[in-house]
Design a protein around this motif. Structure first.
Motif, short mmCIF file in Angstrom:
data_model
loop_
_atom_site.label_atom_id
_atom_site.label_comp_id
_atom_site.label_asym_id
_atom_site.label_seq_id
_atom_site.Cartn_x
_atom_site.Cartn_y
_atom_site.Cartn_z
N THR A 70 -6.74 13.96 4.03
CA THR A 70 -7.31 12.59 3.83
C THR A 70 -7.53 11.94 5.14
OG1 THR A 70 -7.16 10.58 2.66
CG2 THR A 70 -5.20 11.68 3.27
N HIS A 94 0.68 -1.24 0.03
CA HIS A 94 0.03 0.07 -0.10
C HIS A 94 0.99 1.25 0.07
CE1 HIS A 94 -2.38 -3.24 1.66
NE2 HIS A 94 -3.40 -2.60 1.22
N ARG A 111 -7.74 7.95 -0.34
CA ARG A 111 -8.50 7.41 -1.09
C ARG A 111 -9.35 8.57 -1.44
NH1 ARG A 111 -7.77 3.36 2.69
NH2 ARG A 111 -7.26 1.42 1.70
N SER A 112 -9.43 9.59 -0.71
CA SER A 112 -10.20 10.64 -1.05
C SER A 112 -9.50 11.86 -0.15
CB SER A 112 -11.55 10.61 -0.79
OG SER A 112 -11.75 10.52 0.83
N ARG A 153 -3.19 6.25 -5.39
CA ARG A 153 -2.94 5.14 -4.59
C ARG A 153 -2.94 3.68 -5.08
NH1 ARG A 153 -3.96 3.88 1.33
NH2 ARG A 153 -4.65 1.84 1.44
N THR A 181 -6.55 9.67 -7.03
CA THR A 181 -7.66 9.97 -5.83
C THR A 181 -7.68 11.35 -5.77
OG1 THR A 181 -5.74 9.80 -4.20
CG2 THR A 181 -7.16 7.81 -4.68
N ASP A 229 -8.83 8.69 5.07
CA ASP A 229 -9.06 7.07 4.55
C ASP A 229 -7.87 6.93 3.74
OD1 ASP A 229 -9.37 8.54 2.14
OD2 ASP A 229 -11.50 8.27 1.97
N ASP A 277 -3.18 -0.57 -3.76
CA ASP A 277 -3.20 -1.33 -2.53
C ASP A 277 -2.79 -2.55 -3.12
OD1 ASP A 277 -4.85 0.39 -0.76
OD2 ASP A 277 -6.15 0.39 -2.29
N ARG A 322 -5.13 3.93 -8.62
CA ARG A 322 -6.29 4.78 -8.66
C ARG A 322 -5.88 6.27 -8.40
NH1 ARG A 322 -10.95 6.31 -5.63
NH2 ARG A 322 -10.20 5.41 -3.64
N VAL A 372 1.13 5.66 -1.58
CA VAL A 372 0.37 6.87 -2.12
C VAL A 372 1.69 7.66 -2.79
CG1 VAL A 372 -0.86 9.03 -1.56
CG2 VAL A 372 -1.55 6.98 -0.35
#
Length: 341
Positions: free
Chosen positions: A155, A91, A160-161, A107, A118, A157, A109, A116, A93
């Motif tokens: 962020t 994981h 992720r956002s 990010r 974000t 989370d 996973d 993805r 970022v």
């Protein structure tokens, strides 16, 4: 009792550098097979590290640097990934810098097999420099000032956002003030709520501090030089109270001015030590009670929290990172990545 002795031995080993026994540590350069400049670095363990840089390049090793695998997002060859924050082997970022839509966050996973996007900046006046996390869920991404105040995305989370921190929580920026995307360390955290951001370019080189997770910030002057090419380039806090700021002038990297400032009050005040590295340095990391600093002109260590410094390598690096157990990595230009021996 045996467990206590082992723990005490580990703490001593981390707090005292190899120079205490008469030998300086050394960087063991690992072959990456690429020529990208790696200003983004995240050390996970002695075996696992991530680096990110120019031409959309992201690499990961899981065998201590013997081999590196390209794991960057597809179709991002025009982006510069100046920062990476890895939580473990799988994981991570990454942040790309640049004006307008070039500033993005991705990010993964699954160890980089899939990414993805974000966050993508939509304000032409914003330019995101670096990011940092308090824990695997809460993090901050910093932009240069927009309309006279620094801009921050938060962020909750794990990247992720993202949502913008209200500008009202920031003091007014100085004319010309900005961050430097030189090492992914212009924002740092320590503990669950304290964060700091580094600046230059204005009348003074400053450090901004937040004690509430990034909602409200106050500014303090440092003794480091400031100009369009000078200021604080990196921050590292061992605890929420004890921190080091480092920088200089990248346009005049051998300038003799003070490159280091120390704080013992959460960044409210800063002082110059009696001895400091000669010239510009862009990256910082704590290894127990020892501080490591790197830059294009070499690497230095301080065994006493930044008060005295010794040069131990003349090779060029842009950034450095250490794990809580003392495994340290450095990275820089021409695909150069090393592990501390």
């Amino acid at each position: 009792m045996r467990a206590v002795v082992l723990v005490l031995g580990l703490l001593v080993a981390l707090a005292v550098p190899a120079s205490a026994s008469g030998h300086l540590p050394k960087w063991d350069v690992t072959p990456t097979g690429v020529t990208a400049q790696f200003r983004g670095l995240s050390a996970v363990s002695a075996r696992v590290a991530w680096v990110s840089g120019t031409q959309g390049t992201v690499l990961r090793t899981v065998d201590g640097g013997r081999t590196w695998k390209s794991v960057g997002p597809p179709d991002t060859g025009t982006l510069e990934f100046r920062d990476v924050e890895a939580f473990d082997t799988d994981h991570a970022v990454i942040l790309s810098i640049g004006p307008g839509t070039d500033s993005r966050v991705y990010r993964t996973d699954d160890a980089g097999a899939h990414w993805r996007q974000t966050f993508q900046n939509t304000d032409a006046a914003a330019f995101y420099d670096c990011l940092a996390f308090f824990d695997p869920w809460r993090g901050l991404a910093m932009s240069d000032p927009v309309d006279g105040r620094f801009r921050m995305q938060a962020t909750f989370d794990g990247g992720r956002s993202w949502r913008q921190v209200p500008d009202s929580g920031f003091p007014a920026a100085l004319p010309g003030e900005a961050g430097f995307a030189a090492s992914g360390q212009c924002v740092t955290t320590s503990g669950p709520f304290d964060a700091w951001l580094a600046t230059g370019g204005g009348a003074t080189a400053r450090v901004l501090h937040s004690g509430d997770g990034g909602r409200h910030w106050s500014a303090s002057d440092t003794p480091l030089p400031s100009s369009p090419s000078a200021g604080v380039f990196a921050l590292a806090f061992r605890t929420p109270w004890q921190g080091v700021a480092i920088g200089g002038d990248f346009a005049n990297p051998t300038a003799p001015g003070p490159a280091v400032a120390l704080s013992n009050d959460r960044g409210r005040t800063w002082r110059t030590p009696g001895r400091y590295p000669a010239g510009y340095r862009s990256g910082l990391a704590w290894r127990g009670g020892t501080v490591l600093a790197v830059g294009p002109g070499g690497s230095d260590l301080s065994p006493d929290g930044g008060r005295h410094w010794t040069s131990f390598d003349t090779g060029s690096f842009d950034t450095v990172d250490c794990t809580p157990l003392g495994s340290c990595w450095a990275s820089g230009a021409k695909g150069r990545v090393a592990r501390l021996g």
